[in-house]
Design an enzyme around this catalytic site. Structure first.
Site, PDB file in Angstrom:
ATOM      1  N   CYS A   1       0.809  -1.230   0.000  1.00 22.87           N
ATOM      2  CA  CYS A   1       0.000   0.000   0.000  1.00 22.87           C
ATOM      3  C   CYS A   1       0.837   1.273   0.000  1.00 22.87           C
ATOM      4  CB  CYS A   1      -0.933  -0.017   1.198  1.00 22.87           C
ATOM      5  SG  CYS A   1      -2.117  -1.347   1.121  1.00 22.87           S
ATOM      6  N   GLU A   2       1.629   1.464  -1.010  1.00 23.91           N
ATOM      7  CA  GLU A   2       2.398   2.697  -1.191  1.00 23.91           C
ATOM      8  C   GLU A   2       2.411   2.995  -2.690  1.00 23.91           C
ATOM      9  OE1 GLU A   2       3.957   4.350   1.302  1.00 23.91           O
ATOM     10  OE2 GLU A   2       3.536   2.830   2.827  1.00 23.91           O
TER      11      GLU A   2
END
Ligand SMILES: Cc1ncc(COP(=O)(O)O)c(C=O)c1O
Length: 430
Positions: A357-358
């Site tokens: 999740c980046e």
């Protein structure tokens, strides 16, 4: 489509294969074969993501370094900077190939010893060695300790072994011309001692009744394309007096993408030994300690495509990412190539992204693949260095296994994390 026809597509297949471990080839049906093992077979046996190490390529690189340096400077030593790929099998292999081992923490020392490396072949680093690490190194009979600061001298005299050979790590004050996060030899670095403090500290070490001062250590940075900083740094330390040992560190860049053209190992060794001939005592021992250049090219990370979002850019998302290739996504940035492992080449421009999740979780941006579809295997070359070692459980990722491939035989040397591993450190709460 034949292999020849594929070669005419957008990517120059020969150039692409040049980024893969030495000996990589295409099978008759176009599947990549690394260390004699088809990558679809590796995925079937060990899943994805997986670090696939071509053992012969790794050995070849170790030999190239050791023999290359010895041919230019016979009294020499190559140390493997083990932080770049700290797996027991790799420690064993490097020792087997005649390299010394550089460790930078108690955990790396543990792995090296457990792999059968004798303490005498180990060099201990660390800018903040704990008392426990100093004691453990003494118990193991570590061959050399690199003193990283003034405060460490008294602690080594007290807790280290009598007669411990040491080097003093100095900051030559030379800009390595690389990413800030991996620059170490410049003034103001947290590593080593400022060059102007070196004469006083060398004097103190030379007069120590417990420590045996052997020489000087420097390490300028990592992923360095320029060789001039080595010349300058060797010149700087040559003014510190005459010593038995000079360790000029690692740092040589490797080629991750088609646009990058780092110096070869031979060019690097030429410059280092030439500079040593100009400035250092001819009878001194010359050490180098590469990590990245030693291991990066030996390894391919194998992923499976989970989803594709067509657009501008088209995102091909795989089942790994920051968790298995942290350096790419963070402090050095995206700079890898990639290919479908079963259809090499192609001309569809995509960004290969991870599943963590980046937004920075991009493994390879602007690469060309051949008709990617969900379920395809993606191979990312030059992933031996600073990948497994920086692997993490971000988003609950299970860390990937390391599989050695040699002559068609697959040998897992680090297993994949399990759900039980993920839960193992969690304690009951009231
Ligand atoms: C003291 C020391 N030596 C050697 C290395 C290896 O550097 P590279 O992997 O760039 O060759 C490092 C990397 O951080 C280091 O800190």
């Amino acid at each position: 489509m034949t292999t020849e026809a594929r070669a005419t597509a957008g990517v120059d297949v020969a150039e692409l294969l040049g980024l893969f471990p030495h000996g990589t080839r295409l099978a008759d049906d176009g599947v990549l074969v690394v260390g004699g093992c088809r990558l679809d077979d590796v995925a079937a046996a060990y899943g994805t993501p997986t670090y696939v190490v071509a053992e012969d390529a790794l050995r070849r690189q170790a030999r190239r370094l050791r023999e290359g340096l010895a041919a230019r400077w016979p009294r020499s030593r190559v140390l493997f900077a083990s932080k770049s790929l700290p797996a027991r099998a790799v420690y064993h292999l490097m020792h087997d190939e005649g390299l010394g081992i550089d460790v930078a923490g108690g955990g790396e020392l543990l792995l090296a010893l457990d792999a059968g490396v004798p303490g005498s072949a180990i060099v201990q680093h660390g800018n903040a060695k704990t008392d426990d690490e100093i004691r453990r190194a003494a118990q193991a009979g570590v061959g050399t300790v690199v003193v990283d600061g003034e405060g460490e001298i008294g602690r080594l005299e007290q807790l280290g072994r009598d007669g411990q050979p040491v080097l003093l790590r100095v900051q030559p004050g030379v800009d390595p011309g690389t990413y800030a996060g991996v620059s170490t030899g410049q003034r103001g670095s947290k590593f080593g001692v400022p060059i102007e403090d070196a004469p006083r500290l060398l004097n103190r070490l030379a007069n120590s009744s417990r420590l045996d001062l052997r020489g000087i250590h420097l390490h300028l940075g990592s992923q360095m394309f320029g060789l001039d900083p080595y010349r300058k740094a060797i010149d700087v330390v040559s003014a510190l007096g005459e010593f038995d040992v000079y360790d000029v560190g690692g740092g040589l860049a490797v080629r991750y993408t088609f646009d990058e053209h780092p110096p070869s190992i031979e060019e690097w060794l030429d410059v280092v030994t030439e500079a040593a001939r100009q400035g250092l005592p001819s009878g001194a021992e010359l050490w180098v300690e590469p990590g990245r250049a030693c291991v990066a090219e030996s390894t391919v990370t194998l992923y499976r495509i989970v989803t594709i979002k067509h657009g501008s850019p088209t995102f091909v998302a795989v089942d790994g990412g920051i968790a298995d290739n942290f350096e790419a996504s963070t402090y050095i940035g995206t700079r890898f190539q990639a290919t479908i492992a079963t259809r090499v080449g192609g001309d569809e421009l995509v960004d290969v992204v991870g599943r963590q999740c980046e937004s920075g979780d991009r493994i390879a941006a602007g690469v060309r693949l051949q008709d990617p579809v969900i379920g395809d295997l993606v191979a990312v070359p030059v992933t031996g260095a600073y990948t497994h070692t920086l692997a993490n459980n971000y988003n609950g990722a299970l860390r990937a296994p390391v599989v050695f491939c040699r002559d068609g035989v697959m040998t897992p040397v680090v297993r994949r994390d399990t759900d039980a591993d993920l839960l193992a450190r969690e304690l009951a709460f009231p």
